[in-house]
Motif scaffolding. Structure first.
Motif, PDB file in Angstrom:
ATOM      1  N   ASP A 230       0.899  -1.099   0.234  1.00 38.61           N
ATOM      2  CA  ASP A 230      -0.116  -0.007  -0.098  1.00 38.61           C
ATOM      3  C   ASP A 230       0.803   1.126   0.069  1.00 38.61           C
ATOM      4  N   PRO A 231       0.986   1.858  -0.968  1.00 39.75           N
ATOM      5  CA  PRO A 231       1.728   3.020  -1.091  1.00 39.75           C
ATOM      6  C   PRO A 231       1.602   4.070  -0.023  1.00 39.75           C
ATOM      7  N   ILE A 232       0.437   4.290   0.530  1.00 43.09           N
ATOM      8  CA  ILE A 232       0.093   5.230   1.324  1.00 43.09           C
ATOM      9  C   ILE A 232       0.660   4.803   2.805  1.00 43.09           C
ATOM     10  N   THR A 233       0.552   3.469   3.229  1.00 37.98           N
ATOM     11  CA  THR A 233       1.348   3.135   4.538  1.00 37.98           C
ATOM     12  C   THR A 233       2.395   2.201   4.515  1.00 37.98           C
ATOM     13  N   ILE A 234       3.025   2.298   3.289  1.00 42.56           N
ATOM     14  CA  ILE A 234       4.552   1.526   3.103  1.00 42.56           C
ATOM     15  C   ILE A 234       5.436   1.592   4.196  1.00 42.56           C
ATOM     16  N   GLU A 235       5.816   0.669   4.861  1.00 47.12           N
ATOM     17  CA  GLU A 235       6.816   0.819   6.024  1.00 47.12           C
ATOM     18  C   GLU A 235       8.197   0.703   5.694  1.00 47.12           C
ATOM     19  N   ASP A 236       8.938   1.472   6.263  1.00 46.05           N
ATOM     20  CA  ASP A 236      10.593   1.414   6.232  1.00 46.05           C
ATOM     21  C   ASP A 236      11.060   0.104   5.855  1.00 46.05           C
ATOM     22  N   GLU A 237      10.558  -1.000   6.855  1.00 43.01           N
ATOM     23  CA  GLU A 237      10.937  -2.271   6.786  1.00 43.01           C
ATOM     24  C   GLU A 237      10.868  -3.135   5.572  1.00 43.01           C
ATOM     25  N   ILE A 238       9.962  -2.687   4.745  1.00 45.31           N
ATOM     26  CA  ILE A 238       9.606  -3.490   3.555  1.00 45.31           C
ATOM     27  C   ILE A 238      10.679  -3.011   2.635  1.00 45.31           C
ATOM     28  N   ASN A 277       7.804   8.793  -3.286  1.00 45.56           N
ATOM     29  CA  ASN A 277       7.597   9.932  -2.613  1.00 45.56           C
ATOM     30  C   ASN A 277       7.682   9.752  -1.041  1.00 45.56           C
ATOM     31  N   MET A 278       6.690   8.495  -0.590  1.00 46.34           N
ATOM     32  CA  MET A 278       6.540   8.170   0.758  1.00 46.34           C
ATOM     33  C   MET A 278       7.898   7.361   1.222  1.00 46.34           C
ATOM     34  N   ILE A 279       8.735   6.925   0.484  1.00 45.01           N
ATOM     35  CA  ILE A 279      10.080   6.355   0.951  1.00 45.01           C
ATOM     36  C   ILE A 279      10.891   7.696   1.489  1.00 45.01           C
ATOM     37  N   ALA A 280      10.768   8.669   0.697  1.00 44.29           N
ATOM     38  CA  ALA A 280      11.573   9.681   1.216  1.00 44.29           C
ATOM     39  C   ALA A 280      11.064  10.925   2.074  1.00 44.29           C
ATOM     40  N   GLN A 285      15.252   8.280   5.560  1.00 46.66           N
ATOM     41  CA  GLN A 285      14.693   7.436   4.494  1.00 46.66           C
ATOM     42  C   GLN A 285      15.292   8.129   3.315  1.00 46.66           C
ATOM     43  N   ASP A 286      15.707   9.221   3.123  1.00 47.36           N
ATOM     44  CA  ASP A 286      16.279   9.717   1.907  1.00 47.36           C
ATOM     45  C   ASP A 286      17.532   8.954   1.577  1.00 47.36           C
TER      46      ASP A 286
END
Length: 522
Positions: A230-238, A277-280, A285-286
């Motif tokens: 889910d792009p809105i709730t993507i977790e760093d762990e993934i 954009n959610m990853i950054a 996260q960047d």
């Protein structure tokens, strides 16, 4: 007769009993009871228990527990003696090797360096006499021990076992290790995954094409490439899980073992802008974003023909545009330059160039004149910024001695020079109409002497048009050049064990009441 004399008398009786030794169980029980006595009694008991252990099978469990009492003693000298004598309990009774291996595995967390050395020596002793039994004991602690014990067990296997050579680590033993590690991989923490993969790479799997394919398949399973995101709730762990799994698979990609599943996962699930954009979202996260791009760029060189190539390459192209600003309308000279994130641009240009070469009919912008015009305009502007930066970097390192070039600041400049030179070469190819794919570049962070990639990470290369020609990163190279590995919040890779906690496993190692250990009794 004092207790010490009694012990020696018991020893004498048992030593001279010959075939009738089993008739002297009372003397052996006297020795076992001495573990509750004085320091000298305990040291003698430790030596005598193992000496006659095989002759009293009905007292085996009692004897093992008695020896464990000595391993828990508050006197470090007694503990060392007891640990040294533990292998005698399974020297002639290999059915107990797994138990003794389990006990010694628990002891790998001791803090006293001399005591730890003795633990390792005793483990090696039983490994040399019955390696499968010893490994069974060690693996039992990996399955049921606490996290600290598990880590020590993994490291013992990785550093000590394979050093013993093929005479001891036979094909049968390797097969046993491989099967046990595969079972453990069904439920591992992040750091344990690395240890498992390092162990497997030391086996035959790390030296044959068939084994390489199997290792890649294991990383694919761990990466969970088929999972929905889910792009809105993507977790760093993934993202972190993917980076780590892909990094372990990287050395095994070849002309026959393709990286295609990993490349497809990035294109389909991580590069769409809503996810990207959610990853950054944060500075940390960047950095994760750049690490992801580096892994992705390297994998592209081993990607096979892509199904739905146009849409997947277009995903790369769309993210690339985020790092290729449009030119200023009223400037022919490079002034007030926007921020160029050269490290990101290098990765994405390389990915587009490499995937485009492998899938030449899939470059979607080549059939769209408006898109092609926009792309060429951005390429030209990036090329101007790159050339300007290259010139400044060349001037900065010109005339420097070999010793001067070893400094951290100059190393950063040399890496920036590699990065921008690669970008310049890739732009020249892509600027052709249609794009050309003749240029071969070596990604800036890869050492030509390395097999495929280097674990060394460098600071991201950016350019913000500073008057002195330095990138912002040259000012902060010390902090950003030493990027810390991100640790997933839950520490887990397997989506099947989301409710994992340290208390899930039976705690059978560790300390209590100062230096007394809480051992699992048999």
């Amino acid at each position: 007769m004092d207790n010490i004399e009694k012990l020696y008398k018991c020893y004498e009786v048992l030593s001279e009993a010959g075939d009738k030794i089993d008739e002297h169980e009372a003397e052996y029980k006297e020795i076992l009871a001495a573990v509750k006595g004085s320091a000298k009694e305990k040291r003698l008991a430790s030596q005598f228990i193992g000496k006659f252990f095989k002759h009293f099978p009905s007292l085996a469990d009692v004897a093992i527990d008695a020896q464990l009492d000595l391993c828990e003693d508050e006197d470090v000298q007694i503990r060392r003696q007891a640990i040294k004598d533990l292998p005698h309990l399974c020297k002639d009774t290999k059915e107990h090797t797994a138990k003794i291996g389990d006990i010694l595995a628990q002891l790998l967390i001791v803090e006293d360096p001399i005591e730890l050395q003795q633990v390792n020596m005793s483990l090696i002793t039983i490994v040399k006499t019955d390696i499968k039994g010893a490994l069974a004991g060690i693996f039992s602690q990996i399955i049921s021990g606490d996290e600290a014990t598990r880590e020590k067990c993994f490291k013992f296997i990785a550093t000590k076992i394979f050093a013993l050579g093929p005479e001891i680590v036979t094909k049968e033993v390797e097969d046993f290790i491989i099967e046990e590690i595969k079972k453990i991989l069904q439920d591992v923490a992040a750091d344990e995954f690395h240890l498992c993969m390092n162990i497997l790479s030391s086996t035959k799997l790390g030296s044959t094409p068939t084994g390489h394919a199997e290792l890649v398949n294991l990383t694919i399973e761990q990466a969970e490439l088929g999972a929905d995101i889910d792009p809105i709730t993507i977790e760093d762990e993934i993202v972190e899980r993917f980076i780590q799994c892909a990094s372990h698979a990287m050395p095994y990609f070849s002309s026959t073992i393709k990286s295609t599943p990993f490349v497809v996962f990035v294109c389909d699930k991580l590069l769409p802008l809503s996810t990207w954009n959610m990853i950054a979202a944060t500075e940390q996260q960047d950095q994760m974003q750049l690490r992801l791009l580096k892994v992705f760029a390297e994998m592209c060189g081993y990607c096979g023909t892509l199904e739905n190539g146009s849409s997947r390459i277009d995903a790369v192209y769309t993210v690339l545009l985020e790092y290729m600003p449009l030119p200023q309308l009223d400037d022919d000279v490079l002034t007030n330059t926007p921020s160029f994130q050269f490290s990101h641009a290098e990765c994405l240009l390389y990915a587009l160039h490499t995937l485009g070469k492998q899938n030449p009919d899939s470059l979607i912008f080549t059939t769209d004149q408006n898109k092609l015009k926009d792309f060429r305009s951005r390429l030209q502007f990036l090329a101007r910024g790159t050339q300007g930066y290259i010139k400044k970097l060349q001037e900065a390192v010109k005339g420097k001695t070999t010793e001067e070039l070893k400094s951290e600041e100059n190393q950063l400049k040399l890496t920036a020079l590699k990065t921008t030179s690669n970008i310049s070469s890739l732009i020249r190819d892509l600027f052709h109409s249609p794009p050309s794919f003749k240029t071969e570049v070596l990604l800036s962070w890869i050492n030509r002497k390395d097999s495929k990639s280097s674990n060394k990470r460098h600071a991201p290369i950016t350019f913000r048009g500073n008057e002195n020609g330095k990138s912002d990163d040259s000012k902060r190279s010390k902090s950003s050049g030493e990027q810390r590995m991100y640790i997933p919040p839950s520490g887990k890779y397997s989506g099947k064990v989301q409710n994992y906690s340290g208390s899930r496993r039976t705690k059978s190692g560790g300390f209590r009441n100062g230096n007394r250990r809480n051992f699992k009794k048999y």
